[in-house]
Design an enzyme around this catalytic site. Structure first.
Site, PDB file in Angstrom:
ATOM      1  N   GLU A  35       0.861  -1.192   0.000  1.00  0.00           N
ATOM      2  CA  GLU A  35       0.000   0.000   0.000  1.00  0.00           C
ATOM      3  C   GLU A  35       0.892   1.236   0.000  1.00  0.00           C
ATOM      4  OE1 GLU A  35      -3.295   0.948  -0.349  1.00  0.00           O
ATOM      5  OE2 GLU A  35      -2.291   2.886  -0.250  1.00  0.00           O
ATOM      6  N   CYS A  43     -12.237   4.348   0.185  1.00  0.00           N
ATOM      7  CA  CYS A  43     -13.493   4.352   0.951  1.00  0.00           C
ATOM      8  C   CYS A  43     -13.264   4.816   2.385  1.00  0.00           C
ATOM      9  CB  CYS A  43     -14.102   2.955   0.925  1.00  0.00           C
ATOM     10  SG  CYS A  43     -15.538   2.816   1.974  1.00  0.00           S
ATOM     11  N   CYS A  48     -16.100   7.133   1.036  1.00  0.00           N
ATOM     12  CA  CYS A  48     -17.406   6.912   1.674  1.00  0.00           C
ATOM     13  C   CYS A  48     -17.454   7.328   3.145  1.00  0.00           C
ATOM     14  CB  CYS A  48     -17.793   5.435   1.621  1.00  0.00           C
ATOM     15  SG  CYS A  48     -17.056   4.466   0.316  1.00  0.00           S
ATOM     16  N   LYS A  51     -16.742  11.074   4.048  1.00  0.00           N
ATOM     17  CA  LYS A  51     -17.828  11.831   3.417  1.00  0.00           C
ATOM     18  C   LYS A  51     -19.112  11.711   4.217  1.00  0.00           C
ATOM     19  CE  LYS A  51     -20.421   9.759   0.751  1.00  0.00           C
ATOM     20  NZ  LYS A  51     -20.717   8.863  -0.380  1.00  0.00           N
ATOM     21  N   LYS A  52     -19.432  10.483   4.625  1.00  0.00           N
ATOM     22  CA  LYS A  52     -20.693  10.293   5.370  1.00  0.00           C
ATOM     23  C   LYS A  52     -20.629  11.037   6.703  1.00  0.00           C
ATOM     24  CE  LYS A  52     -24.806   8.183   5.870  1.00  0.00           C
ATOM     25  NZ  LYS A  52     -25.182   6.815   6.186  1.00  0.00           N
ATOM     26  N   ALA A 115       4.138  -0.391  -5.260  1.00  0.00           N
ATOM     27  CA  ALA A 115       4.621  -1.600  -5.915  1.00  0.00           C
ATOM     28  C   ALA A 115       4.279  -1.505  -7.396  1.00  0.00           C
ATOM     29  CB  ALA A 115       3.958  -2.822  -5.305  1.00  0.00           C
ATOM     30  N   TYR A 180     -22.519  11.788  -8.382  1.00  0.00           N
ATOM     31  CA  TYR A 180     -22.908  11.699  -6.977  1.00  0.00           C
ATOM     32  C   TYR A 180     -21.913  12.386  -6.045  1.00  0.00           C
ATOM     33  CZ  TYR A 180     -19.796   7.760  -5.699  1.00  0.00           C
ATOM     34  OH  TYR A 180     -18.716   6.975  -5.409  1.00  0.00           O
ATOM     35  N   GLU A 184     -23.100  15.281  -3.568  1.00  0.00           N
ATOM     36  CA  GLU A 184     -22.988  15.074  -2.124  1.00  0.00           C
ATOM     37  C   GLU A 184     -22.224  16.220  -1.452  1.00  0.00           C
ATOM     38  OE1 GLU A 184     -23.241  10.200  -1.978  1.00  0.00           O
ATOM     39  OE2 GLU A 184     -21.267  11.117  -2.068  1.00  0.00           O
ATOM     40  N   ARG A 201     -22.255  20.487 -16.682  1.00  0.00           N
ATOM     41  CA  ARG A 201     -22.440  20.708 -18.128  1.00  0.00           C
ATOM     42  C   ARG A 201     -23.797  20.214 -18.628  1.00  0.00           C
ATOM     43  NH1 ARG A 201     -18.283  15.942 -20.154  1.00  0.00           N
ATOM     44  NH2 ARG A 201     -19.455  14.344 -19.108  1.00  0.00           N
ATOM     45  N   GLY A 264     -14.777  13.515 -12.447  1.00  0.00           N
ATOM     46  CA  GLY A 264     -14.530  12.140 -12.865  1.00  0.00           C
ATOM     47  C   GLY A 264     -13.336  11.524 -12.178  1.00  0.00           C
ATOM     48  N   ASP A 305     -12.225  -0.529  -8.511  1.00  0.00           N
ATOM     49  CA  ASP A 305     -12.337   0.625  -9.408  1.00  0.00           C
ATOM     50  C   ASP A 305     -11.363   0.563 -10.576  1.00  0.00           C
ATOM     51  OD1 ASP A 305     -14.177   1.521  -7.600  1.00  0.00           O
ATOM     52  OD2 ASP A 305     -13.182   3.426  -7.159  1.00  0.00           O
ATOM     53  N   THR A 313     -17.781   0.617  -3.210  1.00  0.00           N
ATOM     54  CA  THR A 313     -17.083  -0.226  -2.231  1.00  0.00           C
ATOM     55  C   THR A 313     -17.636  -1.651  -2.137  1.00  0.00           C
ATOM     56  OG1 THR A 313     -16.186   1.554  -0.947  1.00  0.00           O
ATOM     57  CG2 THR A 313     -16.696  -0.448   0.268  1.00  0.00           C
ATOM     58  N   HIS A 438     -46.610   1.522  10.362  1.00  0.00           N
ATOM     59  CA  HIS A 438     -47.231   2.838  10.468  1.00  0.00           C
ATOM     60  C   HIS A 438     -46.896   3.501  11.806  1.00  0.00           C
ATOM     61  CE1 HIS A 438     -50.171   5.879   9.541  1.00  0.00           C
ATOM     62  NE2 HIS A 438     -50.672   5.743  10.761  1.00  0.00           N
ATOM     63  N   GLU A 443     -43.748   3.107   4.541  1.00  0.00           N
ATOM     64  CA  GLU A 443     -44.991   2.358   4.318  1.00  0.00           C
ATOM     65  C   GLU A 443     -45.599   2.686   2.954  1.00  0.00           C
ATOM     66  OE1 GLU A 443     -48.496   3.405   6.772  1.00  0.00           O
ATOM     67  OE2 GLU A 443     -47.315   5.090   7.500  1.00  0.00           O
TER      68      GLU A 443
HETATM   69  C1  LIG Z   1     -15.415  11.056  -2.326  1.00  0.00           C
HETATM   70  C2  LIG Z   1     -15.826   9.626  -2.563  1.00  0.00           C
HETATM   71  C3  LIG Z   1     -16.957   9.134  -1.973  1.00  0.00           C
HETATM   72  C4  LIG Z   1     -17.347   7.819  -2.169  1.00  0.00           C
HETATM   73  N1  LIG Z   1     -18.498   7.385  -1.580  1.00  0.00           N
HETATM   74  C5  LIG Z   1     -18.898   6.111  -1.760  1.00  0.00           C
HETATM   75  C6  LIG Z   1     -20.069   5.625  -1.113  1.00  0.00           C
HETATM   76  O1  LIG Z   1     -20.756   6.357  -0.407  1.00  0.00           O
HETATM   77  N2  LIG Z   1     -20.408   4.335  -1.291  1.00  0.00           N
HETATM   78  C7  LIG Z   1     -19.668   3.487  -2.085  1.00  0.00           C
HETATM   79  O2  LIG Z   1     -20.012   2.307  -2.197  1.00  0.00           O
HETATM   80  N3  LIG Z   1     -18.553   3.935  -2.721  1.00  0.00           N
HETATM   81  C8  LIG Z   1     -18.149   5.214  -2.566  1.00  0.00           C
HETATM   82  N4  LIG Z   1     -17.007   5.656  -3.186  1.00  0.00           N
HETATM   83  C9  LIG Z   1     -16.269   4.727  -4.075  1.00  0.00           C
HETATM   84  C10 LIG Z   1     -15.378   3.797  -3.282  1.00  0.00           C
HETATM   85  O3  LIG Z   1     -14.542   4.546  -2.440  1.00  0.00           O
HETATM   86  C11 LIG Z   1     -14.547   2.956  -4.238  1.00  0.00           C
HETATM   87  O4  LIG Z   1     -15.416   2.316  -5.157  1.00  0.00           O
HETATM   88  C12 LIG Z   1     -13.743   1.888  -3.518  1.00  0.00           C
HETATM   89  O5  LIG Z   1     -12.896   2.467  -2.575  1.00  0.00           O
HETATM   90  C13 LIG Z   1     -12.933   1.078  -4.537  1.00  0.00           C
HETATM   91  O6  LIG Z   1     -12.130   0.144  -3.874  1.00  0.00           O
HETATM   92  P1  LIG Z   1     -10.799  -0.389  -4.560  1.00  0.00           P
HETATM   93  O7  LIG Z   1     -10.312  -1.495  -3.702  1.00  0.00           O
HETATM   94  O8  LIG Z   1     -11.035  -0.661  -5.984  1.00  0.00           O
HETATM   95  O9  LIG Z   1      -9.779   0.827  -4.530  1.00  0.00           O
HETATM   96  P2  LIG Z   1      -9.320   1.791  -3.370  1.00  0.00           P
HETATM   97  O10 LIG Z   1     -10.178   1.701  -2.181  1.00  0.00           O
HETATM   98  O11 LIG Z   1      -9.153   3.114  -4.016  1.00  0.00           O
HETATM   99  O12 LIG Z   1      -7.903   1.219  -2.953  1.00  0.00           O
HETATM  100  C14 LIG Z   1      -6.800   1.246  -3.813  1.00  0.00           C
HETATM  101  C15 LIG Z   1      -5.554   1.395  -2.965  1.00  0.00           C
HETATM  102  O13 LIG Z   1      -4.412   1.109  -3.784  1.00  0.00           O
HETATM  103  C16 LIG Z   1      -3.367   1.981  -3.407  1.00  0.00           C
HETATM  104  N5  LIG Z   1      -2.421   2.003  -4.537  1.00  0.00           N
HETATM  105  C17 LIG Z   1      -2.622   2.518  -5.763  1.00  0.00           C
HETATM  106  N6  LIG Z   1      -1.563   2.255  -6.561  1.00  0.00           N
HETATM  107  C18 LIG Z   1      -0.677   1.559  -5.805  1.00  0.00           C
HETATM  108  C19 LIG Z   1       0.597   0.996  -6.068  1.00  0.00           C
HETATM  109  N7  LIG Z   1       1.144   1.034  -7.277  1.00  0.00           N
HETATM  110  N8  LIG Z   1       1.246   0.383  -5.060  1.00  0.00           N
HETATM  111  C20 LIG Z   1       0.689   0.288  -3.819  1.00  0.00           C
HETATM  112  N9  LIG Z   1      -0.521   0.802  -3.525  1.00  0.00           N
HETATM  113  C21 LIG Z   1      -1.205   1.411  -4.515  1.00  0.00           C
HETATM  114  C22 LIG Z   1      -4.075   3.280  -3.123  1.00  0.00           C
HETATM  115  O14 LIG Z   1      -3.281   4.116  -2.292  1.00  0.00           O
HETATM  116  C23 LIG Z   1      -5.335   2.792  -2.428  1.00  0.00           C
HETATM  117  O15 LIG Z   1      -5.173   2.727  -1.034  1.00  0.00           O
HETATM  118  C24 LIG Z   1     -16.570   6.970  -2.986  1.00  0.00           C
HETATM  119  C25 LIG Z   1     -15.414   7.456  -3.600  1.00  0.00           C
HETATM  120  C26 LIG Z   1     -15.047   8.768  -3.389  1.00  0.00           C
HETATM  121  C27 LIG Z   1     -13.806   9.286  -4.048  1.00  0.00           C
END
Ligand SMILES: Cc1cc2nc3c(=O)[nH]c(=O)nc-3n(C[C@H](O)[C@H](O)[C@H](O)COP(=O)(O)OP(=O)(O)OC[C@H]3O[C@@H](n4cnc5c(N)ncnc54)[C@H](O)[C@@H]3O)c2cc1C
Length: 461
Positions: A35, A43, A48, A51-52, A115, A180, A184, A201, A264, A305, A313, A438, A443
């Site tokens: 990491e 998250c 998530c 933010k929450k 890595a 979203y 939010e 847009r 995005g 992602d 998440t 109720h 409901e």
């Molecule tokens: C502001 C915001 C709000 C969100 N709110 C929600 C929500 O309410 N509900 C929901 O379901 N989802 C939400 N999401 C989306 C959710 O956070 C992601 O879908 C989820 O975290 C994806 O998990 P992941 O394991 O794919 O990646 P991540 O959780 O992003 O984990 C990837 C990890 O890899 C690490 N990394 C990257 N490259 C390397 C490398 N080369 N070597 C070592 N480590 C590396 C990063 O540092 C990171 O810690 C939100 C996202 C954002 C940005």
């Protein structure tokens, strides 16, 4: 194990990577995870969860206001941004500790480093220079916010990564984006008392959601004082004595204290060395995988992602779990991406599962639409102007409920439970025979009796 140092090397300790590492280790695999930032990933650290917490903070303003109608006098409430950020950070530290401890308890070795991939079985650990040979590599590196297209002065803006660490609450903030995350944060800052301009847009917020929900959210935000600048884009940013001058595509200029760009996210595949292992990415940088999350290189899998399937998440967690079951648990498992309940933590909140009305008409042809809007009971004494919207879409041929759309207090909680019914294939008759609780808002979901009369054909959306 002679040829390999580990059975599994996971790159990225976020939602997907952590789950995969723990489950694989549980099956007896020797697992390492790298990491580069903080364990827990987007998250937990900057998505998530924080933010929450901020959404909760932002809603107290309404609560204090509403309390008066119920006889409470809470005086003049004040808000301290620094306290919120400090307490939020403490909680995030605690959660990160739990994530680390859980990995360690499962026997997973954590490397605090970036890595990169060197070949189909080798990972290079940048901070030590070590090279680890792995039977399987799981790419779970997530995504990052982007500012596309780049604009002059773009560096004056912030993304969702920085918004959690602002030193002060901006008095005036421009949020750019209609998805979203933008919606939010616009809600959060409006609730905390900032003057918010939301630049998007499109002609409505939340593309892809049901049109009634999109309309209702636009109205609710306008009513909450969010200045909606629709069908406009951000053209440039300039630093001025008074803040940041944001020029929009129509030439108008607005001075604000912060500009949050939430237009995005892109997968974190740049410089990851994927090409050295024969893994190519698509036009947005996402890794194409099959139903088992396997890439074209058999020893390399990808979840979450970085694959740009459904960027949430619970989906990253499921994909990580399914990968571990498939590869280390002898239980080939496919994640169904079809019916995903989801919430938008705007204020008012939104909860959705299944198709919107227009999409349902395209897929199923003949559908019945049940819709109700009402003033929630609490608003009768509080004097609040909010409304609840609920909508059920029913496939006429099968009577199955194929879409549930809710906007209003606790919509996220409601849709989780409605999601069980819809996932089980509940019919409208099943909803009808469910006894109402109720007095609740929920409901209404089981008491809507008369479908709307279709007025005219509608475009697909
Ligand atoms: C502001 C915001 C709000 C969100 N709110 C929600 C929500 O309410 N509900 C929901 O379901 N989802 C939400 N999401 C989306 C959710 O956070 C992601 O879908 C989820 O975290 C994806 O998990 P992941 O394991 O794919 O990646 P991540 O959780 O992003 O984990 C990837 C990890 O890899 C690490 N990394 C990257 N490259 C390397 C490398 N080369 N070597 C070592 N480590 C590396 C990063 O540092 C990171 O810690 C939100 C996202 C954002 C940005």
């Amino acid at each position: 194990m002679t040829q390999f140092d580990v059975d599994l090397f996971v790159i990225g300790a976020g939602s997907g990577g952590v789950r995969a590492a723990r489950i694989a280790a549980g099956y007896g695999a020797k697992v390492m995870v790298a990491e580069e930032y903080r364990v827990g990933g987007t998250c937990v650290i900057r998505g998530c969860v924080p933010k929450k917490l901020m959404v909760y903070a932002s809603r107290f303003a309404d609560d204090f206001h509403d309390a008066a109608g119920f006889g409470w006098n809470v005086g003049e409430p004040t808000f301290d941004w620094a306290t919120l950020i400090r307490n939020k950070d403490t909680e995030i530290d605690r959660l990160e500790g739990i994530y680390r401890a859980n990995l360690e308890k499962a026997g997973v070795e954590i490397l605090n480093s970036r890595a990169v991939i060197e070949d189909a079985h080798t990972v290079h650990i940048l901070n030590t220079g070590a090279r680890i040979r792995a039977r399987y590599i799981l790419v779970a590196v997530g995504a990052h916010p982007t500012m596309d297209p780049p604009i002059p002065g773009g560096e004056l803006g912030i993304t969702s990564n920085e918004v959690f660490h602002l030193e002060t609450l901006p008095k005036r903030i421009m949020v750019v984006g209609g998805g979203y995350i933008a919606v939010e944060f616009a809600g959060v800052f409006a609730g905390l008392g900032s003057q918010v301009t939301l630049v998007h847009r499109g002609d409505k917020l939340l593309r892809g959601f049901d049109e009634d929900i999109r309309d209702a959210l636009g109205e609710a935000y306008a009513q909450r004082g969010v200045n909606l600048a629709l069908q406009k884009t951000l053209a440039r940013l300039d630093k001025t004595a008074d803040g940041i001058a944001a020029t929009l595509s129509d030439g108008s200029v607005m001075t604000v204290d912060q500009v949050l760009v939430a237009t995005g996210r892109r997968p974190n595949t740049k410089g990851l060395g994927l090409e050295k292992a024969g893994v190519t990415v698509d036009e947005v940088g996402a890794i194409p995988v099959d139903a088992y999350s396997q890439t074209l290189t058999p020893s390399i899998y990808a979840v979450g992602d970085v694959t740009n399937r459904a960027n949430l998440t619970p989906i990253a967690i499921r994909e990580g779990h399914a990968f571990a079951d498939t590869v280390f648990g002898a239980k080939p498992t496919i994640v169904d991406h079809d019916l995903i309940p989801t919430a938008v933590f705007s204020t008012p909140e939104i909860g959705v599962i299944g198709c919107g009305e227009n999409a349902a008409r395209t897929i199923y042809g003949d559908v019945d639409v049940y819709r109700t809007t009402f003033r929630p009971m609490k608003a009768t004494l509080s004097g609040g102007s909010e409304r609840v919207l609920m909508k059920l879409i029913v496939d006429k041929a099968s009577d199955k409920v194929v879409g549930v759309h809710i906007m209003g207090h606790d919509a996220g909680e409601m849709i989780q439970l409605a999601g069980v019914a819809v996932t089980m294939g509940a019919t409208k008759a099943d909803f009808d025979r469910t006894v109402a609780v109720h007095p609740t808002a929920a409901e209404e979901l089981v008491t809507m009796r008369t479908p709307l009369v279709m007025k005219k054909p509608v475009a697909v959306g």
